[in-house]
Scaffold this active site. Structure first.
Site, short mmCIF file in Angstrom:
data_model
loop_
_atom_site.label_atom_id
_atom_site.label_comp_id
_atom_site.label_asym_id
_atom_site.label_seq_id
_atom_site.Cartn_x
_atom_site.Cartn_y
_atom_site.Cartn_z
N HIS A 170 0.56 -2.19 4.39
CA HIS A 170 -1.26 -1.16 4.13
C HIS A 170 -0.32 0.08 5.68
O HIS A 170 -0.73 1.04 4.89
CB HIS A 170 -2.27 -1.59 4.66
N GLU A 171 0.01 -0.36 6.48
CA GLU A 171 -0.23 0.73 7.86
C GLU A 171 1.45 1.51 7.11
O GLU A 171 1.49 3.05 8.11
CB GLU A 171 -0.23 -0.12 8.86
N HIS A 174 0.85 4.15 5.26
CA HIS A 174 0.17 5.54 5.16
C HIS A 174 1.22 6.40 5.70
O HIS A 174 1.42 7.26 5.63
CB HIS A 174 -0.44 5.18 6.22
#
Lengths: 646, 199
Positions: A170-171, A174
């Protein structure tokens, strides 16, 4: 929506952000003017009867508020210019070194490494927020190469491996979706608005820390007043954060699934966050809330969360979910020795069944997110035991070296050495200021490096670059001079070593767009031509193939940047490429994206991405600051190289 | 009244500035603490190697009990010194620890010199592996120490500059970061080789 559209959307979000910011700032100024007006006019005299002096005071209040907000923003931006490291350190993060203290931290490092190599970017430094027991994580940074990943102690201790993998993925999304640079901008700009509440808090705290002295009282009153007014600012800031970041969270969740091919990992992690908490103790968390995977503070009165409700996020990931958090996650501390490795990812399965005759390409190899295979069960030490992931021929002690700053440095320098004896001697002479013992090892390392397969060079470089984070500023500057010296001793067509030097320098120093190419009469068209030409010429042997590859790239470019003809060999020499890259960094983001797409098309024209092509492509895109990982966002699996790259 | 508002605005700007300095101080302190934990990692690795080294040598140099014991004692002292520094860093503790480290370095040098005169021991594969590993770890310690000292210096000199010095004294940043200097550690600075050979 395709990957690059996401990046473009991040840009348009910026405009929305500026508009909202403008409104917020105007409103705060107006409110402070109103407060002054009302408090000076308690008698309720009609407006016409108020003296000009009264109005000048009202105006002063507004202007002063605007001034402070503006100063706060500008100054925070300047601080954040130092990159993602700065954010992690403000939150009290501890950098995880090459040999972490326990198996759990090692596991976290492994997961980050896997994800970085899978997404084709340099391994980012990992920071642990040791004081935070909530489950949370963040990614911060201006560009691909200064990004950092932060994990709370809670996240490391309470998540299973596949859950952690989901969170880290998820990071990463980003980072590759360019959300982090938007977030950094947001953080800097908003600082002006929340600055008053931070100041208030600071004053209140100063008082409480010096309790014994009685001089704290006026501080307290002033602090309280400012804090109240500042809370209003914080409220506005939250409004903006919420506006910009909510959609991005869904997107990052979806990308996390694409990275790991496992919706359950991230889904269960979110459920665990719901059962536990994601709150941070650091007061700085508020300013960074839009960077975190879940909200760092309790929900406020007005549903202004910077993150969508967990239930909704889980529902999107796992449509069949029964709505009970408990059915997904049970809370218990992960035992250090529990071997909870996730099942092999789709990439790995594909790679295992891959056609052995197929040339293994670095990107493809890098895709094999290396969830340790069942055979390594119980071996939580992970590192070095068994080579895995993109590495097949690289000896494990070289990998270990790449993870350690002292040796990673030497490894990178050795990767820049040419094989040709005369050139190498020249390069070593250029390094003669180095300590003798280090200098002597360079050729030894270089000789060992010749034994590893070409496609593994790039992942190895990316691994080593991640270790440079723990160099001090002085050491980094010194290394940069060494890299320059080695680079200058390179013959004009050593593109392979050039890529390593360029990537390393990019990591060590701030990139500065320069117009020196312009001064020499270099046009953007010609500059693009040089990059395309380098990839076409170095990736193909026959002139015919070179021209085909070049034409494939040119076809994707708009008139303004379309090069006129295949550049000569002279024009793809290292110095010429340097000029071209520096010049093109001045181009608009959209135009740089087009250029990178064209470069990719040229590299993939013949359906094979060779190691050198991949190295050049990666170097160029990092130098142009364009994230490029479309393979990971497109729904088709990376089965056939051609279909992926086209 | 105008004066009052002017003063308030001035005060506010000053406080905003002070908060910024405070944040920078926190960042710099965090950074050198991080750098120290990198040294700790390498030092612990080194302390772990030493018992193996002594164990291997024992069989060959039974008559050199004193030398071996000196190494073990020095290691113990250095380890407890590191513990103390970890729990409450400060210049005095750091100097004490540095002393213990230098003593350990000297004990090791003596041990190596003695080991030279035992050809069987020199030929022992485990021994030479350990020796190599030790050397390489010492290089890493030296490198990490350099990074640590650089960041401590940055912190200390920032803290002494004019506006920061006020903020630092008001908010509990009074203590200077302690440099880790090994006064006469010639043997560590001139560490002979780096382990990269294909073994």
């Amino acid at each position: 929506m395709k990957f690059l559209d996401y990046q473009a959307e991040a840009r348009s979000n910026t405009f929305r952000l500026i508009a909202l910011y403008g409104i917020g700032v105007l409103a705060l100024g107006g409110i402070s003017a109103l407060i002054v007006h009302v408090s000076l006019n308690l008698g309720g005299a009609p407006l016409e009867e108020l003296s000009p002096q009264h109005w000048s005071l009202v105006l002063t209040a507004a202007i002063a508020t605007w001034g402070i907000i503006f100063l706060g923003s500008v100054w925070r931006m300047a601080q954040l210019g130092r990159g993602g490291k700065m954010v992690a350190e403000s939150l009290g993060g501890t950098l995880l070194g090459p040999t972490p203290q326990n198996a759990l931290e090692r596991r976290a490092l492994n997961v980050v490494e896997e994800m970085a190599l899978a997404s084709g970017i340099a391994v980012p430094p990992v920071y642990v927020l040791r004081r935070e027991q909530g489950i949370n994580a963040f990614a911060a940074g201006w560009s691909l190469d200064d990004a950092v990943i932060g994990l709370t102690d809670g996240a490391i201790k309470k998540l299973t491996r596949s859950e952690l993998q989901g969170v880290v993925a998820h990071e990463f999304s980003h980072i590759v979706n360019r959300d982090t640079s938007l977030n950094m901008r947001l953080m800097g700009v908003l600082h002006g608005i929340v600055v008053l509440s931070i100041v208030g808090e600071f004053l209140l705290r100063t008082r409480s820390s010096s309790d014994s002295k009685k001089s704290g009282a006026p501080f307290f009153a002033l602090g309280l007043g400012i804090w109240l007014f500042g809370s209003l600012g914080a409220f506005l800031a939250q409004l903006i954060q919420a506006r910009v970041s909510r959609e991005r969270e869904y997107l990052a969740d979806a990308s996390a699934v694409q990275f790991t091919r496992d919706p359950e990992g991230i889904g269960r992690a979110l459920a665990k966050i719901g059962l536990e908490s994601s709150y941070l103790e650091s007061s700085f968390g508020r300013a960074a809330s839009h960077m975190l995977i879940a909200s760092p503070h309790e929900p406020t009165l007005f549903n202004l969360a910077s993150h969508p409700p967990l239930e909704k996020r889980i529902r999107r990931l796992l449509p069949a979910w029964d709505g009970r958090l408990e059915s997904l996650a049970t809370l218990k501390q992960i035992e250090a020795l529990e071997a909870d490795f996730s099942r092999p990812t789709e990439y790995q399965r594909i790679a295992q069944g891959a056609d052995p005759n197929l040339e293994l390409l670095p990107m493809q190899a890098a895709f094999i997110a290396y969830a340790p295979s069942p055979s390594s069960k119980g071996d939580t030490s992970g590192h070095g035991a068994q080579n895995s992931g993109p590495f097949f021929s690289t000896p494990s002690d070289l990998l270990q070296s790449a993870r350690e700053p002292f040796e990673a440095r030497l490894l990178l320098l050795a990767l820049m050495l040419e094989d040709e004896p005369r050139v190498r001697a020249g390069q070593l002479t250029a390094l003669s200021a180095m300590p003798q013992n280090e200098l002597e090892t360079l050729p030894k390392i270089a000789n060992r490096l010749t034994q590893i397969d070409a496609p593994e060079r790039l992942p190895l470089v990316q691994l080593a670059l991640g270790s440079l984070a723990s160099l001090s500023a002085k050491q980094a500057t010194y290394l940069a001079t060494q890299v320059r010296a080695v680079r200058l001793a390179l013959p004009p067509l050593s593109h392979r070593a050039y890529c390593v030097s360029r990537l390393t320098l990019r990591h060590l120093e701030e990139p500065r767009p320069s117009a020196s190419g312009n001064a020499l009469g270099l046009s953007s068209k010609a500059a693009v031509g040089r990059l395309l030409g380098a990839i076409a010429r170095r990736g193909n042997s026959s002139l015919e193939a070179v021209e085909r590859a070049f034409a494939a790239g040119v076809a994707l470019l708009p008139q303004a940047t379309r090069p006129t003809g295949l550049p000569s060999l002279r024009e793809i020499e290292l110095d010429s490429i340097d000029l071209a890259l520096d010049l093109l960094l001045n181009e608009s983001f959209e135009s740089r994206v087009q250029i990178v797409c064209a470069l990719r098309a040229a590299a993939a024209e013949d359906g094979i991405l060779r190691a050198l092509e991949a190295e050049l492509l990666n170097t160029f895109r990092v130098c142009l600051n364009v994230a490029l990982s479309p393979e990971l966002s497109e729904p088709d699996l990376p089965g056939v190289v051609r279909s992926r790259l086209r | 009244m105008l004066f009052g508002i002017g003063l308030l605005v001035f005060l506010l700007i000053f406080v905003v500035y002070a908060v910024g300095i405070y944040n920078r101080l926190v960042t710099l302190r965090e950074r050198f603490k991080n750098a120290f934990s990198q040294i700790e990692i390498q030092l612990k690795r080194r302390y772990d190697l030493i018992p193996n080294l002594v164990e291997t040598a024992k069989g060959y140099m039974a008559h050199e009990r004193d030398t071996l014991e000196a190494v073990v004692r020095a290691r113990g002292a250095a380890m407890s010194g590191l513990d103390k520094v970890h729990n409450s860093p400060g210049e005095a503790k750091m100097a004490e620890f540095a002393k213990a480290e230098v003593a350990l370095g000297q004990a090791l040098t003596r041990f190596m010199a003695v080991a030279e005169s035992y050809p069987d021991l020199k030929a022992n594969q485990t021994m030479s592996d350990l020796n190599e590993e030790l050397t390489s770890t010492e290089n890493k310690v030296a490198f990490a120490r350099q990074a640590y000292n650089d960041s401590v210096t940055e912190y200390n000199s920032y803290k002494q500059q004019f506006p920061p010095v006020i903020v630092a004294n008001l908010t509990g940043f009074a203590e200077r970061g302690a440099l880790l200097e090994f006064a006469d550690s010639a043997q560590i600075q001139a560490a002979p080789r780096v382990s990269f050979s294909a073994s």
